[in-house]
Enzyme design. Structure first.
Site, mmCIF file in Angstrom:
data_model
loop_
_atom_site.group_PDB
_atom_site.id
_atom_site.type_symbol
_atom_site.label_atom_id
_atom_site.label_comp_id
_atom_site.label_asym_id
_atom_site.label_seq_id
_atom_site.Cartn_x
_atom_site.Cartn_y
_atom_site.Cartn_z
ATOM 1 N N ASP A 83 0.844 -1.194 0.000
ATOM 2 C CA ASP A 83 0.000 0.000 0.000
ATOM 3 C C ASP A 83 0.885 1.251 0.000
ATOM 4 O OD1 ASP A 83 -2.421 1.356 0.163
ATOM 5 O OD2 ASP A 83 -2.435 1.366 2.353
ATOM 6 N N HIS A 184 -7.582 10.076 3.741
ATOM 7 C CA HIS A 184 -7.147 9.031 4.676
ATOM 8 C C HIS A 184 -7.425 9.404 6.135
ATOM 9 C CE1 HIS A 184 -4.351 7.817 1.275
ATOM 10 N NE2 HIS A 184 -4.924 6.680 1.600
ATOM 11 N N GLY A 185 -7.519 8.403 6.988
ATOM 12 C CA GLY A 185 -7.575 8.633 8.427
ATOM 13 C C GLY A 185 -8.982 8.844 8.968
ATOM 14 N N HIS A 215 -9.227 4.880 -2.377
ATOM 15 C CA HIS A 215 -8.517 4.937 -1.090
ATOM 16 C C HIS A 215 -9.330 5.784 -0.113
ATOM 17 C CE1 HIS A 215 -4.309 3.434 -1.920
ATOM 18 N NE2 HIS A 215 -4.928 3.272 -3.084
ATOM 19 N N GLY A 216 -8.886 5.792 1.128
ATOM 20 C CA GLY A 216 -9.509 6.668 2.129
ATOM 21 C C GLY A 216 -11.001 6.432 2.243
ATOM 22 N N SER A 218 -12.808 4.675 4.561
ATOM 23 C CA SER A 218 -13.447 4.367 5.846
ATOM 24 C C SER A 218 -14.579 5.351 6.127
ATOM 25 C CB SER A 218 -12.420 4.419 6.979
ATOM 26 O OG SER A 218 -11.662 3.225 6.987
ATOM 27 N N ASN A 258 -10.109 0.535 -0.300
ATOM 28 C CA ASN A 258 -9.141 0.435 0.799
ATOM 29 C C ASN A 258 -9.751 0.879 2.117
ATOM 30 O OD1 ASN A 258 -7.384 -0.140 -1.259
ATOM 31 N ND2 ASN A 258 -5.854 1.367 -0.659
ATOM 32 N N ASP A 260 -8.820 0.904 6.266
ATOM 33 C CA ASP A 260 -7.893 0.685 7.381
ATOM 34 C C ASP A 260 -8.475 1.308 8.663
ATOM 35 O OD1 ASP A 260 -5.783 0.436 9.096
ATOM 36 O OD2 ASP A 260 -4.328 1.499 7.887
ATOM 37 N N ARG A 264 -9.212 -0.001 12.649
ATOM 38 C CA ARG A 264 -8.490 0.552 13.811
ATOM 39 C C ARG A 264 -9.473 1.034 14.869
ATOM 40 N NH1 ARG A 264 -3.486 4.206 11.352
ATOM 41 N NH2 ARG A 264 -2.731 2.648 9.886
HETATM 42 P P1 13P Z 1 -8.884 4.860 5.459
HETATM 43 O O1 13P Z 1 -7.945 5.658 6.303
HETATM 44 O O2 13P Z 1 -10.089 5.666 5.070
HETATM 45 O O3 13P Z 1 -9.240 3.559 6.063
HETATM 46 O O4 13P Z 1 -8.123 4.546 4.078
HETATM 47 C C1 13P Z 1 -7.169 3.506 4.013
HETATM 48 C C2 13P Z 1 -6.398 3.541 2.742
HETATM 49 O O5 13P Z 1 -6.709 4.201 1.778
HETATM 50 C C3 13P Z 1 -5.197 2.701 2.704
HETATM 51 O O6 13P Z 1 -4.483 2.878 1.514
HETATM 52 O O1 G3H Z 2 -3.228 4.772 3.519
HETATM 53 C C1 G3H Z 2 -2.551 4.444 4.480
HETATM 54 C C2 G3H Z 2 -2.867 3.255 5.304
HETATM 55 O O2 G3H Z 2 -4.030 3.432 6.047
HETATM 56 C C3 G3H Z 2 -1.701 2.856 6.137
HETATM 57 O O3 G3H Z 2 -1.385 3.807 7.069
HETATM 58 O O4 G3H Z 2 1.043 4.434 6.986
HETATM 59 O O5 G3H Z 2 -0.277 4.488 9.140
HETATM 60 O O6 G3H Z 2 0.340 2.292 8.097
HETATM 61 P P1 G3H Z 2 0.029 3.751 7.868
HETATM 62 ZN ZN ZN Z 3 -4.506 4.866 0.744
#
Ligand code: 13P
Ligand code: G3H
Ligand code: ZN
Length: 316
Positions: A83, A184-185, A215-216, A218, A258, A260, A264
């Site tokens: 990633d 993200h986040g 991506h991003g 969540s 994606n 993450d 979390r």
């Molecule tokens: P989130 O932070 O929205 O879960 O996105 C994760 C992501 O894009 C990882 O590449």
């Molecule tokens: O897009 C990024 C992923 O959520 C991974 O994040 O760099 O904190 O592992 P990280």
């Molecule tokens: Zn990402």
């Protein structure tokens, strides 16, 4: 079945209007929570490791865990993706470590440089049957090793549909992460966002059948933020992408989503709850175990949001 690349998954996801969940992993409990969900729901799976995850746990440990996942679940197609690879050298290292997919994220560089860096990765990866994801446009938000544009600037950095044909033709890339207004986040937006579905549509018309990545994605579900805050956390104003919008994108050309942050949050909320309710607890199994169950429940839910539950067999 051995680890697979994402070709067949994306072909089926595109054709049948769903998306594959790509979940980030850093340790055994997160990985087990994900595979337990996927095995029950019979879904195809992409596990992914960021540079931050590699720094934390080492590819050798994470790959060993994933090898067990693959051996114990022969009816689930599993791909493993780097990633947000930052350079050719990083991507090469992950290909050499046996990953079946790598992302080269040169989206912050000038267009010509993004093309040349991506092309170099594609040449190396394709010679080893590894697929490549690249990125056009820039997302918002910040995680450990992934820095995006400021929240107010997200709409200024969307993917430009006029660049996609040239980019794909010159690089030979297999899929494209396109900035469509996500971030993200956990602190993505101040108010409910409007994703640029017109950008997805325009790209799909220019590149019929070509898989896009979101991506991003969540959703930062309020229920979990509230639990974290109830049990001693402090996450004010955390807001994400509505799940309805994610489902809609999954029905379009978006074949990989994606996620993450939502995992979390589920893990953190559960661990905080255990600590708050049983403050004398000190056995890691007593909080990581429930945390693993919380990950499983979240992933099961997401597989239905994405529409990929029950699709493992057709992706083999
Ligand atoms: P989130 O932070 O929205 O879960 O996105 C994760 C992501 O894009 C990882 O590449
Ligand atoms: O897009 C990024 C992923 O959520 C991974 O994040 O760099 O904190 O592992 P990280
Ligand atoms: Zn990402």
């Amino acid at each position: 079945m051995a680890l697979v690349n994402t070709k067949k998954m994306f072909e089926m996801a595109y054709k049948n209007g769903y998306a594959i969940g790509a979940f980030n992993v850093n340790n055994m409990e997160i990985t087990q929570g994900i595979i337990n969900a996927v095995a029950e729901e019979k879904a195809p799976l992409i596990l992914q490791i960021s540079r931050g995850a590699r720094k934390y746990a080492k590819n050798s440990y994470l790959k060993a865990i994933i090898n067990v996942v693959v051996a114990e679940n022969p009816d689930i197609p599993v791909a493993i993706n780097l990633d947000h690879g930052d350079t050719f050298e990083t991507c090469k290292e992950f290909v050499d470590d046996g990953f079946t997919s790598v992302m080269i994220d040169a989206s912050s560089k000038p267009f010509a440089e993004n093309i040349s860096e991506t092309k170099k990765v594609v040449e190396y990866a394709h010679a080893r049957d590894v697929v490549v994801e690249a990125e056009l446009g820039q997302l918002g938000g910040i995680e450990e090793d992934v820095v995006g544009v400021a929240q107010d600037d997200i709409s200024q950095h969307l993917a430009d549909p006029n660049q996609v044909e040239e980019f794909v033709a010159k690089t030979g890339v297999d899929s494209l992460a396109v900035a469509i207004g996500t971030s993200h986040g956990a602190y993505k937006f101040k108010k409910e966002p409007k994703l640029a579905f017109d950008v997805i549509q325009e790209i799909a018309e220019k590149l019929p059948g070509f898989p896009l990545v979101m991506h991003g994605s969540s959703s930062v579900l309020k229920e979990f933020v509230d639990l974290i805050n109830k049990y001693g956390g402090n996450m004010p104003n955390a807001m994400g992408v509505p799940e309805q919008a994610v489902s809609e994108a999954a029905k379009m050309a978006v074949c990989k989503v994606n996620i993450d942050t939502d995992l979390r949050l589920a893990l953190t909320a559960k661990i905080r709850q255990v600590f708050a309710e049983t403050p004398a607890e000190f056995d890691p199994r007593k909080y990581l175990g429930p945390g693993r169950e919380a990950i499983k429940a979240m992933v099961k839910h997401k597989l239905h949001v994405l529409g990929c539950a029950g699709k493992a067999a057709e992706c083999m």
